[in-house]
Design an enzyme around this catalytic site. Structure first.
Site, PDB file in Angstrom:
ATOM      1  N   LYS A 120       0.846  -1.185   0.000  1.00  0.00           N
ATOM      2  CA  LYS A 120       0.000   0.000   0.000  1.00  0.00           C
ATOM      3  C   LYS A 120       0.889   1.245   0.000  1.00  0.00           C
ATOM      4  O   LYS A 120       1.931   1.287   0.679  1.00  0.00           O
ATOM      5  CB  LYS A 120      -0.913   0.009   1.221  1.00  0.00           C
ATOM      6  CG  LYS A 120      -1.777  -1.241   1.338  1.00  0.00           C
ATOM      7  CD  LYS A 120      -2.689  -1.422   0.140  1.00  0.00           C
ATOM      8  CE  LYS A 120      -3.546  -2.673   0.286  1.00  0.00           C
ATOM      9  NZ  LYS A 120      -4.447  -2.871  -0.861  1.00  0.00           N
ATOM     10  N   HIS A 170       5.228   5.114  29.522  1.00  0.00           N
ATOM     11  CA  HIS A 170       4.785   5.271  28.134  1.00  0.00           C
ATOM     12  C   HIS A 170       4.947   3.969  27.372  1.00  0.00           C
ATOM     13  O   HIS A 170       4.043   3.546  26.629  1.00  0.00           O
ATOM     14  CB  HIS A 170       5.598   6.396  27.486  1.00  0.00           C
ATOM     15  CG  HIS A 170       5.481   6.470  26.006  1.00  0.00           C
ATOM     16  ND1 HIS A 170       4.283   6.669  25.361  1.00  0.00           N
ATOM     17  CD2 HIS A 170       6.409   6.368  25.023  1.00  0.00           C
ATOM     18  CE1 HIS A 170       4.478   6.689  24.054  1.00  0.00           C
ATOM     19  NE2 HIS A 170       5.760   6.497  23.828  1.00  0.00           N
TER      20      HIS A 170
END
Length: 635
Positions: free
Chosen positions: A107, A231
């Site tokens: 893609k 995180h």
């Protein structure tokens, strides 16, 4: 002459980037990407690679080539001697992967930084999920957008860029060193890790500053001293939730991945091993030690040179309007894997050492000029205050119908998926009386009624500034007794904000280039180190510093003038460095600090000595600058 030219089939493209050019480095373990061009031998190699080597002789006897693989059916395999249904299903599954890959081309995305980016079809299944699409609504640089009008880019395009660069680096290594035996599974896992490395960034103001920044001016509900580990853990939790919620495991297997090994490999690239290494034991489960270099591509824990930085350097500079002095394309040209202490690591040419210093200097410049900009930092702090006041009044539904607040949503990924930068607009445009105080703070941000920066200073040595230390400093600022001049403005500790910022080259006070290995042109397989004194005497002596900024919440002229004098007096009391504008905001105070004045005199003397040396050489051979100027005017 024909032997010197590479045929078109050997040109590296994103679709066939793992083809080994047979004329340059023939390797029996790597195959032509187009299976229709396989002969009998190549078909046998593929069966062995898929763990089906016991049936290689049966395929060889029937002289089956790559062209015939797509026509094989269950009955054909049974006639060839595969009597057990399970064996036939395994072979058919492996063969289907060949035309599945061919039926779904890469893609293409048009990226403003990297141009046309091609990604494998499997990555689209990750991109087209609510968890990944959430990144469209989270600014990459958080409050920096309030200062730099162009910094409007989001985490969404950053993650796509990292996946693209991860693929480029893997392709470059595979083309240059086919003996590394990098498989398509390896490459696909590395690109998925790059795509999903940043799945769970909060709106930067919810739990404190953006992971790109590093300050202690954050929410007390979260630990400000370990934003990175939190995180990464949240990103791993979000990755697990994304795969499970969208049922991606069957799709991953259809595209050739082997679970759970490849899932472990992807997660280890993002967050590191589950348990630390003991002795010399290899800590990772996803890949063996001879593939150790793959763990240095997305998030390099060893020296910080990884594709994550390459993308945000290029992307942030593009949107900030700052010149990027590091070109990752050059690193790709010289990247090579060498063996170091029994492990394979990514190295670069010895002549690239100066470019790596430029890379880490670029990181420091971005922090200094953008990520740690004094105005964006204070805006981030004001938004944090607004979110803390609104914390108990804004809730998101999570798993099992349970409700979570802004600060607890990170504990449930279903609720966390709904948490984006839209919270700012939600509070700003609300009419809830409970959000009145938060709404007022955000209106001040929008209307640019901000807290004012009093100045910036430094301690002699970096300090571990805890929340308690900052509160004590704010109290000391309010208590500062001016040594001259009357003061009729009363300031309280809550009128001050102290922000402590650690600036470094990515490894605290260490030189990250000392953890990089290089190779020479004469022996490209031998890894060496290059020390700083072998490069240049103009490189920094220290690789970390700590900045202390002080802000005042009161913005009227009289309070601000008094607060600036409090700040200068506080710097004197704490024995910090003199603020850059100290002589302007408090000219009556700075001369009272003896060390400040002595330092200025010493610097003036050094300047005079340098000037005297120049004057002595050029005019009167050592009689000093004053006499040189006298003789010059006499003439």
């Amino acid at each position: 002459m024909d032997g010197r030219k590479r045929p078109l089939a050997e040109v590296l493209t994103p679709d066939d980037g793992f083809k080994t050019p047979e004329k340059r480095a023939p390797q029996p373990g790597l195959l032509e990407p187009d299976h229709t061009r396989w002969g009998v031998e190549q078909t046998g190699r593929y069966l062995r690679a898929e763990g089906l080597g016991q049936w290689e002789d049966a395929f060889r006897e029937q002289k089956i080539t790559g062209v015939g693989l797509q026509y094989l059916k269950d009955a054909d395999l049974e006639k060839m001697g595969l009597q057990l249904l399970g064996d036939r299903l395994r072979v058919l599954h492996s063969l289907r992967k060949l035309w599945l890959r061919e039926a779904e081309p890469n893609k293409v995305f048009n990226d403003p930084v990297h141009g046309h980016v091609e990604l494998p079809p499997l990555l689209l299944f990750f991109i087209d999920t609510p968890q990944f699409q959430r990144l469209r609504r989270i600014k990459q640089l958080g409050a920096v957008y309030f200062v730099f009008p162009g910094a409007s880019h989001n985490r969404f395009e950053h993650c796509i860029g990292v996946a693209h660069l991860a693929g480029l680096l893997v392709q470059a290594l595979n083309q240059r060193q086919p003996d590394l035996l990098i498989s398509r599974r390896d490459a696909l896992c590395v690109q998925i890790a790059g795509l999903c490395h940043d799945l769970a960034p909060p709106p930067p103001q919810v739990t404190g500053p953006s992971p790109t920044c590093s300050t202690t001016c954050s929410s007390p509900k979260r630990d400000p001293e370990s934003p990175g580990s939190q995180h990464e853990k949240a990103s791993l939790d979000m990755f697990d939730y994304l795969v499970a919620d969208n049922q991606l495991q069957p799709l991953m297997e259809r595209h050739g991945l082997v679970l759970p090994d490849d899932l472990d490999f992807i997660k280890e690239q993002i967050g590191g091993p589950e348990a630390p290494a003991r002795g010399h034991k290899w800590p990772f489960k996803g890949r063996p030690e001879d593939k150790s270099f793959l763990y240095e591509i997305v998030a390099n824990k060893r020296n910080g040179i990884d594709v994550d930085k390459w993308d945000y350097f290029a992307r942030d500079c593009h949107h900030l309007g700052i010149q990027n002095n590091f070109d990752y394309r050059r690193f790709l040209k010289f990247a090579r894997v060498c063996e170091v202490d029994g492990q394979k690591r990514i190295c670069t040419r010895d002549k690239e050492v100066s470019n790596l210093y430029d890379m880490f200097h670029m990181r420091n410049c971005l922090h200094r000029r953008a990520y740690q900009h004094k105005v964006s930092n204070i805006i981030e702090t004001m938004i944090t205050e607004a979110f803390l006041k609104a914390d108990e009044h804004i809730k998101f539904e999570g798993s099992g119908g349970k409700m979570f607040t802004l600060s607890t949503a990170i504990d449930d990924m279903e609720a966390y998926t709904k948490l984006t930068d839209n919270v700012f607009e939600l509070i700003l445009n609300s009419s809830d009386p409970a959000l009145k105080d938060s709404r007022e703070i955000l209106r001040n941000v929008v209307c640019r009624r901000l807290y004012k920066c009093l100045g910036q200073t430094q301690a002699d040595k970096p300090r571990s500034a805890t929340r308690e230390d900052i509160l004590s400093w704010e109290a000391a600022l309010a208590r500062s007794v001016l040594q001259s001049g009357a003061q009729d403005v009363r300031l309280q500790p809550e009128d001050f904000l102290v922000s402590v910022i650690d600036m470094d080259y990515g490894m605290k006070d260490k030189n990250p280039v000392n953890h990089v290995h290089f190779y020479c042109k004469d022996d490209p397989d031998k890894a060496i180190r290059i020390r700083k004194n072998q490069v240049s005497k103009l490189l920094p002596e220290q690789f970390a510093e700590q900045l202390i900024r002080v802000y005042c919440k009161k913005t009227d002229e009289r309070s601000l003038e008094a607060a600036k004098k409090h700040f200068v007096q506080w710097c004197m009391d704490e024995n910090f460095s003199k603020p850059q504008d100290g002589d302007v905001i408090a000219p009556e105070l700075t001369p009272l600090k003896a060390s400040w004045a002595v330092k200025d005199e010493e610097e003036d003397e050094e300047d005079e000595e340098e000037e005297g040396e120049e004057g002595g050489r050029d005019v009167n051979h050592g009689n000093g600058p004053k006499k040189a100027r006298t003789q010059l005017f006499k003439r």
